[in-house]
Design a protein around this motif. Structure first.
Motif, PDB file in Angstrom:
ATOM      1  N   ARG B  23       0.837  -1.208   0.000  1.00  0.00           N
ATOM      2  CA  ARG B  23       0.000   0.000   0.000  1.00  0.00           C
ATOM      3  C   ARG B  23       0.867   1.250   0.000  1.00  0.00           C
ATOM      4  O   ARG B  23       0.592   2.227  -0.699  1.00  0.00           O
ATOM      5  CB  ARG B  23      -0.893   0.013   1.246  1.00  0.00           C
ATOM      6  N   ALA B  24       1.927   1.216   0.808  1.00  0.00           N
ATOM      7  CA  ALA B  24       2.834   2.363   0.869  1.00  0.00           C
ATOM      8  C   ALA B  24       3.507   2.585  -0.485  1.00  0.00           C
ATOM      9  O   ALA B  24       3.667   3.723  -0.936  1.00  0.00           O
ATOM     10  CB  ALA B  24       3.887   2.148   1.954  1.00  0.00           C
ATOM     11  N   THR B  27       1.163   4.348  -2.821  1.00  0.00           N
ATOM     12  CA  THR B  27       1.097   5.774  -2.489  1.00  0.00           C
ATOM     13  C   THR B  27       2.317   6.508  -3.055  1.00  0.00           C
ATOM     14  O   THR B  27       2.199   7.578  -3.644  1.00  0.00           O
ATOM     15  CB  THR B  27       1.054   5.965  -0.958  1.00  0.00           C
ATOM     16  N   LYS B  28       3.505   5.898  -2.884  1.00  0.00           N
ATOM     17  CA  LYS B  28       4.722   6.547  -3.355  1.00  0.00           C
ATOM     18  C   LYS B  28       4.715   6.678  -4.879  1.00  0.00           C
ATOM     19  O   LYS B  28       5.125   7.692  -5.429  1.00  0.00           O
ATOM     20  CB  LYS B  28       5.959   5.749  -2.907  1.00  0.00           C
ATOM     21  N   PHE B  29       4.229   5.619  -5.561  1.00  0.00           N
ATOM     22  CA  PHE B  29       4.218   5.635  -7.028  1.00  0.00           C
ATOM     23  C   PHE B  29       3.342   6.774  -7.534  1.00  0.00           C
ATOM     24  O   PHE B  29       3.761   7.581  -8.362  1.00  0.00           O
ATOM     25  CB  PHE B  29       3.706   4.292  -7.558  1.00  0.00           C
ATOM     26  N   GLY B  31       2.416   9.350  -6.033  1.00  0.00           N
ATOM     27  CA  GLY B  31       2.834  10.657  -5.524  1.00  0.00           C
ATOM     28  C   GLY B  31       3.883  11.326  -6.399  1.00  0.00           C
ATOM     29  O   GLY B  31       4.225  12.476  -6.196  1.00  0.00           O
ATOM     30  N   LEU B  32       4.406  10.600  -7.386  1.00  0.00           N
ATOM     31  CA  LEU B  32       5.454  11.161  -8.232  1.00  0.00           C
ATOM     32  C   LEU B  32       4.939  11.412  -9.638  1.00  0.00           C
ATOM     33  O   LEU B  32       4.573  10.485 -10.354  1.00  0.00           O
ATOM     34  CB  LEU B  32       6.658  10.212  -8.294  1.00  0.00           C
ATOM     35  N   ARG B  33       4.926  12.680 -10.037  1.00  0.00           N
ATOM     36  CA  ARG B  33       4.449  13.000 -11.382  1.00  0.00           C
ATOM     37  C   ARG B  33       5.342  12.390 -12.441  1.00  0.00           C
ATOM     38  O   ARG B  33       4.906  12.063 -13.529  1.00  0.00           O
ATOM     39  CB  ARG B  33       4.388  14.521 -11.552  1.00  0.00           C
ATOM     40  N   GLY B  96      15.002   6.079  -7.748  1.00  0.00           N
ATOM     41  CA  GLY B  96      14.732   7.401  -7.182  1.00  0.00           C
ATOM     42  C   GLY B  96      14.914   7.415  -5.682  1.00  0.00           C
ATOM     43  O   GLY B  96      15.280   8.422  -5.098  1.00  0.00           O
ATOM     44  N   SER B 100      17.728   9.959  -3.923  1.00  0.00           N
ATOM     45  CA  SER B 100      17.255  10.976  -2.979  1.00  0.00           C
ATOM     46  C   SER B 100      17.604  10.632  -1.540  1.00  0.00           C
ATOM     47  O   SER B 100      17.345  11.420  -0.639  1.00  0.00           O
ATOM     48  CB  SER B 100      15.741  11.128  -3.115  1.00  0.00           C
ATOM     49  N   THR B 102      16.178   8.418   0.189  1.00  0.00           N
ATOM     50  CA  THR B 102      14.978   7.948   0.883  1.00  0.00           C
ATOM     51  C   THR B 102      15.055   6.480   1.242  1.00  0.00           C
ATOM     52  O   THR B 102      14.258   5.986   2.031  1.00  0.00           O
ATOM     53  CB  THR B 102      13.729   8.149  -0.003  1.00  0.00           C
TER      54      THR B 102
END
Lengths: 316, 264
Positions: B23-24, B27-29, B31-33, B96, B100, B102
């Motif tokens: 699920r996370a 959301t991350k996918f 969230g990135l244009r 990514g 970054s 992350t």
């Protein structure tokens, strides 16, 4: 702040002969300490002393060469939904530049089954609500720090691990972090915070772990370290400083020459130093005990490892 | 939160951790244009190229050159190009996080690296599958209209092409994720992806050695073609699926091993 634990679960971090060597470099060497709940433990050492590496090993990000780091007897990767137990912010890591703070925190919350309302709560708490829909790309270092710390707080953990949290923060942000660490320690939480600036940790830490070149130098209460430091260092200003230095040398006493007229006498005490100068007719312009600087305590404690490094350079 | 007792942690919670992590990742996918953008461009390119190839098939046919092909297969052929956008999205979703920094946050939240890889693979695999499944029927409409009677097809061709494209894009996404885990940086991952799906067939193509030529048949792009067209030579759809699965398993598996072995 509904639903938050008023009392944190008693959690001890244990480092057992923790080591991280790469090639001939010993980033961390045989580090054995326990970090206890109910107080703020400062982790101090110069840049490159191995603080970040130690924290990364606690979090399972870097693998120890030998030894282990345990959280109440478990390795970090044995924790299910670990953010409920340990919240951590390692410097330089807070979200993808293309994400918004809300997306970043929401994904973290989902991965550890944290209620989504906590995302809004920590955004509010860290003062990031107004930029919750902006991309992280445009954030200042201070804003990124706040975001990273928000992420650490997301699941209201028992343990808080912060790596150089004051970097880039303004006075207001620093006050927030200090209060935050204090509160969590008072609630029985375990707080472990690193810094390379003694002034930062000295004010907030109850316990101090000092490391240099990856090795433990001291592990004592902040008050203990300050007391030792102030008792031992006496600053003497005199036009005949070199004569005094000669006397000290002949008596095998320790001292540091600061400049031509200023020396620091170590371990002799105020009275004895004054008496020694008087007996030998040395004119003094200043005779004072250094006040509560852990900086000098640290310098004193690290001298040994510095000497070691100097001699190893000579050998090399 | 009381239910999160640490003692009864490991295997029982494995699936629940995997789903929470998945699920996370979703959301991350979204969230990135940059990632959703790549998917949109991939869709537009496939629809556009399908229409162009359809029109070209019609023009050729009317001039007496018989290049008639069922419209869904024309669309599938355009994936030769369009696939790169979807695969790049899968690779960048991972790399990514490295560029970054992350990745540290991600691994703090999900320290079990096998589960993390599994969740990413699950999400990217499903995205790839659904994309292929939807892409073919959608792009077949303008392609069929442009090709006219030179692109006639029956529903079984549409079905097999859609399923084939879904399977292929799902497995290709896993290969891309694996390459991302191996390279840990975007440039390396994208270049090795292009090398795998476009470069290798081009470079090896002119080499007149028998075993090289037969090896080319087993590269992912060729296996994909044999799968979707229902070919029987040099091998059929079932073998083709096995070949693609093997590519996915080897690349993703070695990527996961590297993730487990290396410091974050």
């Amino acid at each position: 702040m509904t639903g938050l634990k008023q009392q944190k679960k008693h959690t001890v971090i244990t480092l057992e002969s923790l080591s991280n060597h790469y090639g001939t470099t010993r980033a961390v060497n045989q580090l054995s300490v326990e970090i206890h709940p109910g107080k703020v433990t400062g982790f101090f050492g110069p840049n490159g002393a191995g603080k970040s590496t130690t924290m990364r090993m606690i979090l399972g990000l870097d693998a120890p060469t030998s030894g282990q780091a345990l959280i109440n007897g478990q390795r970090y990767d044995q924790l299910t939904y670990p953010m409920h137990t340990v919240g951590a912010h390692i410097s330089g890591t807070a979200g993808h530049p293309g994400h918004t703070p809300r997306t970043f925190l929401r994904a973290l919350a989902q991965s550890n089954r944290v209620p989504q309302q906590r995302v809004e709560q920590v955004l509010e708490e860290s003062g990031l609500s107004s930029v919750a829909t902006k991309r992280i790309r445009g954030f200042s270092l201070g804003m990124r720090q706040c975001l990273g710390i928000s992420a650490a707080l997301l699941a209201d953990p028992d343990v808080l691990i912060l790596d150089e949290p004051m970097n880039g923060l303004d006075a207001q942000g620093i006050a927030w972090i200090r209060q935050l660490m204090r509160n969590r320690a008072d609630q029985g939480g375990t707080v472990f915070v690193s810094s390379h600036l003694m002034s930062e940790v000295q004010q907030v830490a109850d316990q101090l772990i000092l490391i240099g070149r990856g090795e433990l130098i001291a592990n004592a209460t902040t008050q203990q370290l300050i007391n030792e430091a102030t008792e031992q260092v006496v600053t003497v200003r005199s036009p005949h400083a070199s004569a005094l230095a000669g006397l000290l040398t002949s008596r095998n006493l320790q001292f540091r020459v600061v400049d031509e007229q200023l020396i620091e006498v170590i371990g002799l005490g105020l009275q004895a130093t004054g008496a020694l100068a008087f007996a030998n007719g040395i004119e003094l312009h200043e005779l004072s005990a250094t006040h509560g600087s852990l900086e000098s305590a640290y310098n004193q404690l690290t001298q040994e490892s510095m000497e070691f490094s100097a001699s190893s350079v000579e050998r090399g | 939160m009381k239910s999160l007792d640490l003692a009864e942690s490991n295997s029982a919670h494995g699936l629940s951790v995997l789903l929470a992590t998945a699920r996370a990742e979703i959301t991350k996918f979204f969230g990135l244009r940059s990632l959703t953008g790549l998917y949109v461009v991939g869709l537009v390119v496939t629809v556009g190229l399908g229409w162009l190839l359809g029109a070209s098939a019609k023009a050729s046919g009317e001039n007496g050159i018989d290049s008639a092909m069922p419209a869904p297969l024309i669309v599938f052929a355009t994936l030769q190009f369009g696939q790169l956008f979807f695969a790049a999205a899968a690779a960048l979703h991972l790399t990514g996080e490295y560029s970054s920094g992350t990745m540290s946050s991600t691994l703090q939240a999900v320290p079990r690296r096998g589960i993390l890889t599994g969740a990413k693979a699950l999400v990217l695999g499903i995205f790839g599958f659904l994309t292929g499944l939807v892409l073919i029927p959608v792009a077949t409409i303008p392609t069929a209209l442009a090709a006219g009677r030179y692109g006639e097809f029956d529903l079984s061709k549409l079905f097999s092409a859609s399923l084939g494209a879904g399977t292929y894009l799902a497995l290709l996404s896993l290969m891309a994720l694996g390459l991302g885990l191996l390279c840990r940086n975007s440039t390396g991952a994208i270049i090795s992806l292009i090398a795998l799906v476009i470069g290798l067939p081009q470079i090896l193509g002119p080499i007149p050695i028998d075993w090289v030529q037969s090896m080319i048949q087993y590269l992912p792009t060729n296996a994909a073609t044999f799968m979707a067209t229902g070919a029987s030579e040099p091998y059929g759809p079932v073998v083709a699926v096995v070949v693609l699965v093997l590519w996915g398993v080897v690349l993703l598996g070695s990527g996961m091993l590297m993730l487990k072995k290396r410091d974050a």
